[in-house]
Design a protein around this motif. Sequence first.
Motif, PDB file in Angstrom:
ATOM      1  N   ASN A   1       0.874  -1.354   0.143  1.00  4.12           N
ATOM      2  CA  ASN A   1      -0.025  -0.050  -0.086  1.00  4.12           C
ATOM      3  C   ASN A   1       0.956   1.384  -0.044  1.00  4.12           C
ATOM      4  N   SER A   2       2.099   1.045  -0.089  1.00  6.73           N
ATOM      5  CA  SER A   2       2.960   2.235  -0.157  1.00  6.73           C
ATOM      6  C   SER A   2       2.989   3.142  -1.242  1.00  6.73           C
ATOM      7  N   MET A   3       2.170   2.845  -2.345  1.00  9.14           N
ATOM      8  CA  MET A   3       1.999   3.871  -3.761  1.00  9.14           C
ATOM      9  C   MET A   3       0.447   4.241  -3.920  1.00  9.14           C
ATOM     10  N   THR A   4      -0.481   3.728  -2.713  1.00  5.39           N
ATOM     11  CA  THR A   4      -1.744   4.137  -2.846  1.00  5.39           C
ATOM     12  C   THR A   4      -1.969   5.641  -2.938  1.00  5.39           C
ATOM     13  N   PRO A   5      -2.785   6.343  -3.594  1.00  2.00           N
ATOM     14  CA  PRO A   5      -3.857   5.833  -4.445  1.00  2.00           C
ATOM     15  C   PRO A   5      -3.131   5.541  -5.840  1.00  2.00           C
ATOM     16  N   LEU A   6      -2.062   5.930  -6.131  1.00  3.47           N
ATOM     17  CA  LEU A   6      -1.600   5.904  -7.529  1.00  3.47           C
ATOM     18  C   LEU A   6      -1.551   4.464  -7.964  1.00  3.47           C
ATOM     19  N   ILE A   7      -1.051   3.760  -7.406  1.00  3.43           N
ATOM     20  CA  ILE A   7      -0.834   2.084  -7.451  1.00  3.43           C
ATOM     21  C   ILE A   7      -1.647   1.490  -6.329  1.00  3.43           C
ATOM     22  N   ARG A   8      -2.670   0.757  -6.571  1.00  5.17           N
ATOM     23  CA  ARG A   8      -3.186  -0.035  -5.494  1.00  5.17           C
ATOM     24  C   ARG A   8      -2.387  -1.344  -5.540  1.00  5.17           C
ATOM     25  N   SER A   9      -2.590  -1.925  -4.298  1.00  7.29           N
ATOM     26  CA  SER A   9      -2.243  -3.436  -4.260  1.00  7.29           C
ATOM     27  C   SER A   9      -2.696  -4.240  -5.221  1.00  7.29           C
ATOM     28  N   ARG A  10      -1.717  -5.008  -5.983  1.00  2.00           N
ATOM     29  CA  ARG A  10      -2.087  -6.005  -7.058  1.00  2.00           C
ATOM     30  C   ARG A  10      -2.625  -5.199  -8.207  1.00  2.00           C
ATOM     31  N   ALA A  11      -2.731  -3.926  -8.551  1.00  3.10           N
ATOM     32  CA  ALA A  11      -2.905  -3.457  -9.619  1.00  3.10           C
ATOM     33  C   ALA A  11      -1.870  -3.646 -10.686  1.00  3.10           C
ATOM     34  N   LEU A  12      -2.510  -3.748 -12.000  1.00  3.42           N
ATOM     35  CA  LEU A  12      -1.496  -4.238 -13.189  1.00  3.42           C
ATOM     36  C   LEU A  12      -0.786  -2.988 -13.472  1.00  3.42           C
ATOM     37  N   VAL A  13       0.514  -2.866 -13.459  1.00  2.03           N
ATOM     38  CA  VAL A  13       1.506  -1.875 -13.866  1.00  2.03           C
ATOM     39  C   VAL A  13       2.329  -2.388 -14.964  1.00  2.03           C
ATOM     40  N   THR A  14       2.609  -1.377 -15.984  1.00  2.00           N
ATOM     41  CA  THR A  14       3.333  -1.583 -17.157  1.00  2.00           C
ATOM     42  C   THR A  14       4.579  -0.916 -16.949  1.00  2.00           C
ATOM     43  N   VAL A  15       5.895  -1.539 -16.985  1.00  2.00           N
ATOM     44  CA  VAL A  15       7.138  -0.800 -16.857  1.00  2.00           C
ATOM     45  C   VAL A  15       8.003  -1.227 -18.131  1.00  2.00           C
ATOM     46  N   GLU A  16       8.590   0.002 -18.470  1.00  2.00           N
ATOM     47  CA  GLU A  16       9.252   0.036 -19.653  1.00  2.00           C
ATOM     48  C   GLU A  16      10.774   0.359 -19.368  1.00  2.00           C
ATOM     49  N   PRO A  17      11.713   0.084 -20.077  1.00  2.00           N
ATOM     50  CA  PRO A  17      13.011   0.578 -19.756  1.00  2.00           C
ATOM     51  C   PRO A  17      13.250   2.184 -19.949  1.00  2.00           C
TER      52      PRO A  17
ATOM     53  N   VAL B   1      -0.992   2.094 -15.424  1.00  2.00           N
ATOM     54  CA  VAL B   1      -1.627   1.251 -14.163  1.00  2.00           C
ATOM     55  C   VAL B   1      -2.886   0.945 -14.474  1.00  2.00           C
ATOM     56  N   ASP B   2      -3.174  -0.520 -14.480  1.00  2.00           N
ATOM     57  CA  ASP B   2      -4.489  -0.903 -14.976  1.00  2.00           C
ATOM     58  C   ASP B   2      -4.822  -0.330 -16.197  1.00  2.00           C
ATOM     59  N   ASP B   3      -3.885  -0.240 -17.097  1.00  2.00           N
ATOM     60  CA  ASP B   3      -3.929  -0.135 -18.618  1.00  2.00           C
ATOM     61  C   ASP B   3      -4.254   1.348 -18.776  1.00  2.00           C
ATOM     62  N   ALA B   4      -3.970   2.289 -17.646  1.00  2.00           N
ATOM     63  CA  ALA B   4      -4.514   3.856 -17.718  1.00  2.00           C
ATOM     64  C   ALA B   4      -3.103   4.373 -17.753  1.00  2.00           C
ATOM     65  N   PRO B   5      -2.807   5.083 -19.178  1.00  2.00           N
ATOM     66  CA  PRO B   5      -1.500   5.844 -19.416  1.00  2.00           C
ATOM     67  C   PRO B   5      -1.305   6.726 -18.163  1.00  2.00           C
ATOM     68  N   ARG B   6       0.131   6.556 -17.812  1.00  2.00           N
ATOM     69  CA  ARG B   6       0.651   7.594 -16.671  1.00  2.00           C
ATOM     70  C   ARG B   6       1.111   8.713 -17.528  1.00  2.00           C
ATOM     71  N   PRO B   7       0.896  10.148 -17.019  1.00  2.34           N
ATOM     72  CA  PRO B   7       1.297  11.263 -17.479  1.00  2.34           C
ATOM     73  C   PRO B   7       2.688  11.469 -17.768  1.00  2.34           C
ATOM     74  N   ARG B   8       3.308  12.140 -18.744  1.00  2.00           N
ATOM     75  CA  ARG B   8       4.629  12.450 -18.788  1.00  2.00           C
ATOM     76  C   ARG B   8       5.681  11.399 -19.098  1.00  2.00           C
ATOM     77  N   THR B   9       5.189  10.401 -19.780  1.00  3.42           N
ATOM     78  CA  THR B   9       6.236   9.292 -20.030  1.00  3.42           C
ATOM     79  C   THR B   9       6.828   9.337 -21.418  1.00  3.42           C
ATOM     80  N   ALA B  10       6.319  10.128 -22.526  1.00  2.16           N
ATOM     81  CA  ALA B  10       6.865  10.240 -23.679  1.00  2.16           C
ATOM     82  C   ALA B  10       8.133  10.700 -23.686  1.00  2.16           C
ATOM     83  N   GLY B  11       8.903  10.007 -24.540  1.00  2.00           N
ATOM     84  CA  GLY B  11      10.414  10.346 -24.676  1.00  2.00           C
ATOM     85  C   GLY B  11      11.456  10.104 -23.704  1.00  2.00           C
ATOM     86  N   LYS B  12      10.843   9.195 -22.790  1.00  2.00           N
ATOM     87  CA  LYS B  12      11.770   8.460 -21.633  1.00  2.00           C
ATOM     88  C   LYS B  12      12.214   7.522 -21.731  1.00  2.00           C
TER      89      LYS B  12
END
Length: 116
Positions: free
Chosen positions: A24-40, A100-111
């Motif tokens: 729960n350390s990242m709630t409400p941005l990431i709930r426990s067991r939420a599906l996250v996508t992580v890219e290099p 997070v749960d297939d909702a795009p995170r802001p400000r990720t383009a170009g990183k």
Amino acid sequence: MGMLDLMAARVAAGETVRFRPTGNSMTPLIRSRALVTVEPVDPARVEPGDIVLAKVAGTVYIHLVSAVDHAARRVQISNNHGRVNGWTNHARVFGLCTAVDDAPRPRTAGKRRDRR
């Protein structure tokens, strides 16, 4: 080796991963067991507010970047409740949470980082 360590190794190798972290350390941005996508990620492009997969003092976290020190090539990692985990160098910042749960995170383009 834990699940986050395994995900960090895959992302460091250039893979995009999807997984469900617990806690729960990242709630409400990431709930426990939420599906996250992580890219290099190119660590030189991260900024405060980004969620990264990074190793701090031997532990891998999916936490917020709370400060950056580009001159020293390091970032400060914190949870979403104000607890600072510490500073880590760019070599230990593996990936950027882009959804997070297939909702795009802001400000990720170009990183995104190309394969090492």
